[in-house]
Scaffold this active site. Structure first.
Site, mmCIF file in Angstrom:
data_model
loop_
_atom_site.group_PDB
_atom_site.id
_atom_site.type_symbol
_atom_site.label_atom_id
_atom_site.label_comp_id
_atom_site.label_asym_id
_atom_site.label_seq_id
_atom_site.Cartn_x
_atom_site.Cartn_y
_atom_site.Cartn_z
ATOM 1 N N ASP A 35 0.847 -1.196 0.000
ATOM 2 C CA ASP A 35 0.000 0.000 0.000
ATOM 3 C C ASP A 35 0.880 1.243 0.000
ATOM 4 O OD1 ASP A 35 -3.228 0.495 1.011
ATOM 5 O OD2 ASP A 35 -1.822 2.194 1.118
ATOM 6 N N ILE A 36 0.477 2.253 -0.762
ATOM 7 C CA ILE A 36 1.266 3.482 -0.886
ATOM 8 C C ILE A 36 1.262 4.300 0.410
ATOM 9 C CG2 ILE A 36 -0.502 5.062 -1.792
ATOM 10 C CD1 ILE A 36 1.529 5.674 -4.095
ATOM 11 N N ASN A 90 -12.717 -3.244 3.180
ATOM 12 C CA ASN A 90 -13.609 -2.091 3.316
ATOM 13 C C ASN A 90 -14.621 -2.147 2.177
ATOM 14 O OD1 ASN A 90 -12.146 -1.035 5.511
ATOM 15 N ND2 ASN A 90 -10.685 -0.041 4.133
ATOM 16 N N GLY A 96 -14.973 3.307 4.487
ATOM 17 C CA GLY A 96 -13.600 3.682 4.146
ATOM 18 C C GLY A 96 -13.116 3.188 2.799
ATOM 19 N N GLN A 97 -14.001 2.572 1.998
ATOM 20 C CA GLN A 97 -13.547 2.133 0.672
ATOM 21 C C GLN A 97 -13.364 3.351 -0.235
ATOM 22 O OE1 GLN A 97 -16.048 -0.737 -1.397
ATOM 23 N NE2 GLN A 97 -14.457 -1.144 -2.925
ATOM 24 N N HIS A 103 -10.377 -5.533 -3.148
ATOM 25 C CA HIS A 103 -9.015 -5.707 -2.632
ATOM 26 C C HIS A 103 -9.050 -6.086 -1.170
ATOM 27 C CE1 HIS A 103 -10.092 -1.429 -2.182
ATOM 28 N NE2 HIS A 103 -9.385 -1.437 -1.062
ATOM 29 N N HIS A 105 -6.906 -5.875 2.282
ATOM 30 C CA HIS A 105 -5.760 -5.305 2.978
ATOM 31 C C HIS A 105 -5.211 -6.405 3.893
ATOM 32 C CE1 HIS A 105 -6.774 -0.881 2.415
ATOM 33 N NE2 HIS A 105 -7.975 -1.410 2.210
HETATM 34 P P1 5GP Z 1 -9.678 1.343 0.436
HETATM 35 O O1 5GP Z 1 -9.664 2.691 1.114
HETATM 36 O O2 5GP Z 1 -10.460 1.399 -0.855
HETATM 37 O O3 5GP Z 1 -10.080 0.197 1.322
HETATM 38 O O4 5GP Z 1 -8.176 1.011 0.080
HETATM 39 C C1 5GP Z 1 -7.494 1.606 -0.986
HETATM 40 C C2 5GP Z 1 -6.031 1.595 -0.625
HETATM 41 O O5 5GP Z 1 -5.293 1.835 -1.803
HETATM 42 C C3 5GP Z 1 -5.636 2.664 0.385
HETATM 43 O O6 5GP Z 1 -5.098 2.056 1.544
HETATM 44 C C4 5GP Z 1 -4.608 3.513 -0.374
HETATM 45 O O7 5GP Z 1 -3.537 3.934 0.443
HETATM 46 C C5 5GP Z 1 -4.147 2.572 -1.467
HETATM 47 N N1 5GP Z 1 -3.725 3.243 -2.680
HETATM 48 C C6 5GP Z 1 -4.363 4.276 -3.311
HETATM 49 N N2 5GP Z 1 -3.700 4.611 -4.430
HETATM 50 C C7 5GP Z 1 -2.621 3.774 -4.503
HETATM 51 C C8 5GP Z 1 -1.559 3.626 -5.469
HETATM 52 O O8 5GP Z 1 -1.479 4.329 -6.470
HETATM 53 N N3 5GP Z 1 -0.635 2.675 -5.209
HETATM 54 C C9 5GP Z 1 -0.706 1.855 -4.105
HETATM 55 N N4 5GP Z 1 0.258 0.935 -3.955
HETATM 56 N N5 5GP Z 1 -1.701 1.958 -3.192
HETATM 57 C C10 5GP Z 1 -2.647 2.902 -3.400
#
Ligand code: 5GP
Ligand code: ZN
Length: 117
Positions: A35-36, A90, A96-97, A103, A105
């Site tokens: 994750d970034i 999420n 929080g999605q 995906h 985590h």
């Molecule tokens: P969500 O919030 O949808 O459950 O998770 C999305 C995740 O993707 C977040 O934890 C966010 O930090 C990660 N993310 C968003 N953009 C990027 C990206 O460009 N590269 C990577 N490696 N992770 C990303």
């Protein structure tokens, strides 16, 4: 219905190698990458290469790939030598999605509270 790639989807682009990511594992059906914005010492995302908006939609449409995703989440935890870890899906913006491509985590390497925030 089998998930088709979406032009405007960040994780479809990562799955296709069009946007770089720190990939730690890859199979025929999944990609795992860091994750970034890591929320724990280990924070890896495991995605299916096919596009579905969330984990439950993936499981309903392509259950074998949902199983691949979970198996890969466990493999990541093993590779990272995590004794305890959390797998989070999420689902919906209220939870929080932010990326609407399924995906998992995989989070570990620190203590965690329950219930989550
Ligand atoms: P969500 O919030 O949808 O459950 O998770 C999305 C995740 O993707 C977040 O934890 C966010 O930090 C990660 N993310 C968003 N953009 C990027 C990206 O460009 N590269 C990577 N490696 N992770 C990303
Ligand atoms: Zn996608």
């Amino acid at each position: 219905m089998v998930g088709e790639p979406q032009d405007d989807c960040l994780f479809c682009k990562i799955a296709a190698g069009q946007i770089p990511a720190d990939v730690v594992r890859e199979t025929e059906t999944t990609v795992a990458f860091r994750d970034i914005h890591p929320q724990a010492p280990t924070h890896v995302l495991v995605i299916p290469k096919v596009h579905h908006p969330d984990a439950a939609s993936l499981a309903a449409a392509e259950p074998g790939i949902a199983a691949d995703l979970l198996r890969e989440a466990g493999q990541v935890a093993g590779d990272e030598k995590l004794e305890s870890y959390r797998i989070v899906f999420n689902t919906g913006s209220g939870a929080g999605q932010t990326v609407f491509h399924a995906h998992a985590h995989v989070l570990g390497g620190r203590g965690m509270q329950w219930p989550p925030g």
